[in-house]
Design a protein around this motif. Structure first.
Motif, short mmCIF file in Angstrom:
data_model
loop_
_atom_site.label_atom_id
_atom_site.label_comp_id
_atom_site.label_asym_id
_atom_site.label_seq_id
_atom_site.Cartn_x
_atom_site.Cartn_y
_atom_site.Cartn_z
N VAL A 121 0.84 -1.20 0.00
CA VAL A 121 0.00 0.00 0.00
C VAL A 121 0.88 1.25 0.00
N PHE A 122 2.00 1.18 0.73
CA PHE A 122 2.87 2.34 0.90
C PHE A 122 4.22 2.11 0.23
N GLU A 123 4.77 3.17 -0.35
CA GLU A 123 6.04 3.06 -1.06
C GLU A 123 7.25 3.23 -0.14
N ASP A 124 7.15 4.17 0.79
CA ASP A 124 8.28 4.46 1.67
C ASP A 124 7.77 5.14 2.94
N ARG A 125 8.69 5.46 3.84
CA ARG A 125 8.31 6.06 5.12
C ARG A 125 7.64 7.41 4.94
N GLU A 331 -7.42 5.98 -0.96
CA GLU A 331 -6.99 7.20 -0.28
C GLU A 331 -5.62 7.04 0.37
N MET A 332 -5.42 5.89 1.03
CA MET A 332 -4.16 5.66 1.74
C MET A 332 -3.01 5.36 0.78
N SER A 333 -3.29 4.72 -0.33
CA SER A 333 -2.21 4.33 -1.26
C SER A 333 -1.81 5.48 -2.19
N ALA A 334 -2.69 6.46 -2.36
CA ALA A 334 -2.37 7.59 -3.25
C ALA A 334 -1.30 8.47 -2.65
#
Length: 335
Positions: A121-125, A331-334
């Motif tokens: 879902v997330f790319e980085d911190r 929303e969270m992944s954008a």
């Protein structure tokens, strides 16, 4: 004789005054004691776990900001129960606070937290923090209100990686047939199934023993957890998949929160936020040190084909169709 009686009377009066004065001092002390507050914070991590790093800093900040009128007792190492038990105790007000992984036992109470069990879902911190510290994170914390809990903020558990004691893992097929410990949530079972592994729920507090006894072949956790819980002692291979990011949710019982005045609530909120910044910075620096130290201990690290893992797990989100709204995922992944 009259002089003697007067002297006695004077001494009696003085003794009464002194007694009254002593009583006033005791009362003042009791009043001061009533103004002081001690909050119990329970977690399942070791003395060097991410939870403890955040909790210790939080406790220090609360005491400083309140000028000693508020204290936090930190109870780690599952001494007050596992994460599910700690959540129950916070909900019923038995203990004031806990910090737990968002997508573990908490997801059984707040299904939307299963979001963090979704891969990639997330790319980085930076991507993570922009969401957790913004409106999206506030919405998620607000979901705890209906569960008799107050969501105070997000600390860090970290990006998760795969470990095992059998072989190097570079592509999903390398996991076929392996028994991998997962958190007790349906999304994790779907995740491992998509990779061809056998999902095996095990309590975090019992994981080291399960790995040591061969009840499971591997597990997945952030480097800080692998290090602090000494999983590397019973796992020879670490594959840096970075497949999920797990935040730690800091929770207080509504009973405890409503028992604080506005100034005390402000102290708690500020301390949670500042502890988050401190803990995140600490863990970011620690990751590189952990890799170097564990390589020296003989642990084998691999840089897997993340694109292949992402492709293999693309349909895991279907397991959450009835729990996590698709618009929340988007929303969270954008970025």
């Amino acid at each position: 004789m009259k002089k003697l009686i007067m002297t006695f009377s004077l001494l009696l009066v003085l003794s009464i005054v002194t007694a009254c004065s002593g009583g006033s001092s005791s009362t003042d002390g009791e009043a001061k004691g009533k103004d002081s507050i001690t909050l119990k914070l329970a977690h399942t991590g070791s003395d060097s776990h991410q939870y403890q790093i955040g909790a210790k800093e939080f406790a220090d900040l609360v005491e400083q900001k309140s000028e000693g009128t508020m204290k936090v007792e930190v109870h780690g190492n599952s001494t007050l129960g596992n994460e599910a038990e700690a959540i129950e105790q916070v909900m019923d007000g038995t203990i004031e606070m806990t910090v737990v992984a968002a997508d573990s036992s908490l997801a059984n109470t707040v299904p939307e937290m299963n979001l963090f069990g979704l891969p990639y879902v997330f790319e980085d911190r930076e991507h993570v923090y922009s969401k957790l510290d913004g409106e999206s994170g506030a919405k998620l914390l607000g979901l705890l209100d209906d569960k008799n809990m107050k969501g105070l903020g997000f600390w860090e558990v970290g990006f998760r990686h795969l470990t095992n004691n059998k072989k190097e893992v570079n592509v999903p097929s390398d996991l076929k047939g392996m028994k991998i410990r997962v958190q007790p949530a349906p999304v994790w079972e779907a995740h491992m199934k998509a990779l061809g592994a056998n999902a095996t729920p095990v309590s975090f507090s019992e994981l080291y023993s399960a790995l040591d006894q061969g009840l499971v072949d591997g597990q997945e956790n952030p480097l800080a957890s692998i290090y602090s819980m000494k999983f590397y002692e019973v796992q020879n291979y670490i594959s840096l998949t970075g497949h999920n990011y797990t935040p730690a949710v800091v929770i207080m019982s509504n009973k405890a929160w409503n028992g604080l005045n506005e100034e005390q609530q402000k102290v708690v909120e500020e301390a949670v936020a500042e502890a988050a910044t401190y803990q995140r910075d600490f863990l970011t620096k620690q990751d590189e040190e952990i890799i170097s130290e564990l390589q020296e201990k003989g642990v084998v690290f691999t840089e897997p084909d993340r694109a292949a893992f992402k492709e293999a797990t693309i349909d895991v989100k279907k397991a959450l169709e009835n729990q996590v709204p698709s618009d929340l995922i988007e929303e969270m992944s954008a970025k």
